[in-house]
Design a protein around this motif. Structure first.
Motif, PDB file in Angstrom:
ATOM      1  N   ILE A  30     -27.555 -82.011 -55.884  1.00  0.00           N
ATOM      2  CA  ILE A  30     -27.709 -80.880 -54.977  1.00  0.00           C
ATOM      3  C   ILE A  30     -27.131 -81.269 -53.625  1.00  0.00           C
ATOM      4  CG2 ILE A  30     -29.356 -79.404 -53.779  1.00  0.00           C
ATOM      5  CD1 ILE A  30     -31.244 -79.864 -56.167  1.00  0.00           C
ATOM      6  N   THR A  31     -26.259 -80.420 -53.111  1.00  0.00           N
ATOM      7  CA  THR A  31     -25.726 -80.642 -51.770  1.00  0.00           C
ATOM      8  C   THR A  31     -26.051 -79.429 -50.918  1.00  0.00           C
ATOM      9  OG1 THR A  31     -23.581 -79.735 -52.395  1.00  0.00           O
ATOM     10  CG2 THR A  31     -23.833 -82.115 -52.571  1.00  0.00           C
ATOM     11  N   VAL A  32     -26.399 -79.693 -49.696  1.00  0.00           N
ATOM     12  CA  VAL A  32     -26.724 -78.621 -48.762  1.00  0.00           C
ATOM     13  C   VAL A  32     -25.642 -78.611 -47.692  1.00  0.00           C
ATOM     14  CG1 VAL A  32     -28.417 -77.750 -47.120  1.00  0.00           C
ATOM     15  CG2 VAL A  32     -29.174 -78.915 -49.199  1.00  0.00           C
ATOM     16  N   ALA A  33     -24.946 -77.511 -47.594  1.00  0.00           N
ATOM     17  CA  ALA A  33     -23.866 -77.403 -46.620  1.00  0.00           C
ATOM     18  C   ALA A  33     -24.442 -77.079 -45.245  1.00  0.00           C
ATOM     19  CB  ALA A  33     -22.885 -76.321 -47.041  1.00  0.00           C
ATOM     20  N   THR A  34     -24.029 -77.851 -44.263  1.00  0.00           N
ATOM     21  CA  THR A  34     -24.449 -77.618 -42.887  1.00  0.00           C
ATOM     22  C   THR A  34     -23.384 -76.791 -42.195  1.00  0.00           C
ATOM     23  OG1 THR A  34     -25.531 -79.769 -42.883  1.00  0.00           O
ATOM     24  CG2 THR A  34     -25.124 -78.787 -40.755  1.00  0.00           C
ATOM     25  N   PRO A  35     -23.793 -75.781 -41.437  1.00  0.00           N
ATOM     26  CA  PRO A  35     -22.800 -74.961 -40.735  1.00  0.00           C
ATOM     27  C   PRO A  35     -21.962 -75.803 -39.773  1.00  0.00           C
ATOM     28  CG  PRO A  35     -24.996 -73.979 -40.562  1.00  0.00           C
ATOM     29  CD  PRO A  35     -25.155 -75.327 -41.183  1.00  0.00           C
ATOM     30  N   ASP A  36     -20.742 -75.379 -39.542  1.00  0.00           N
ATOM     31  CA  ASP A  36     -19.864 -76.045 -38.591  1.00  0.00           C
ATOM     32  C   ASP A  36     -20.418 -75.811 -37.187  1.00  0.00           C
ATOM     33  OD1 ASP A  36     -17.822 -77.174 -37.147  1.00  0.00           O
ATOM     34  OD2 ASP A  36     -16.340 -75.638 -37.655  1.00  0.00           O
ATOM     35  N   THR A  37     -20.881 -76.878 -36.564  1.00  0.00           N
ATOM     36  CA  THR A  37     -21.555 -76.792 -35.272  1.00  0.00           C
ATOM     37  C   THR A  37     -20.672 -76.158 -34.206  1.00  0.00           C
ATOM     38  OG1 THR A  37     -22.827 -78.761 -35.849  1.00  0.00           O
ATOM     39  CG2 THR A  37     -22.815 -78.119 -33.537  1.00  0.00           C
ATOM     40  N   LYS A  38     -19.427 -76.573 -34.155  1.00  0.00           N
ATOM     41  CA  LYS A  38     -18.521 -76.037 -33.137  1.00  0.00           C
ATOM     42  C   LYS A  38     -18.301 -74.539 -33.339  1.00  0.00           C
ATOM     43  CE  LYS A  38     -14.091 -76.827 -30.883  1.00  0.00           C
ATOM     44  NZ  LYS A  38     -12.879 -77.647 -30.845  1.00  0.00           N
TER      45      LYS A  38
END
Length: 96
Positions: A30-38
């Motif tokens: 399982i991978t959780v994608a983190t939003p692009d901070t910039k």
């Protein structure tokens, strides 16, 4: 404890050890994608220092996230997802 349940637990531990050693593949990953901070910061139109203050992190931490040297985890990653999804409500709530 029932013998069948105990045997299942022992088998699970053996499989976990084999996976850790690379002797067998994991049955699922399982991978959780983190939003692009910039992208999130630019979406709401804040400077790095303003966004860092809003997120309650240092500017250096924010820069590390934006340059992908580090990834936000836990509550910070969840907050980024909220800001990306509902920026008006998130900003109103965080600024009050």
């Amino acid at each position: 404890m029932e013998q069948a349940l105990f045997d299942d637990l022992v088998q699970s531990l053996k499989e976990a050890r084999a996976m850790k050693r690379g002797e067998m593949p994991a049955s699922r990953r399982i991978t959780v994608a983190t939003p692009d901070t910039k992208a999130v910061r630019e979406q709401i139109g804040l400077s790095q220092s303003e966004f860092a203050q809003l997120m309650q992190v240092s500017v250096k931490t924010l820069q590390n996230w934006e340059q992908h040297r580090r990834n936000p985890t836990g509550p910070a990653a969840a907050l980024l997802k909220i800001v990306r999804t509902a920026p008006d409500m998130a900003l109103k709530t965080l600024r009050d």
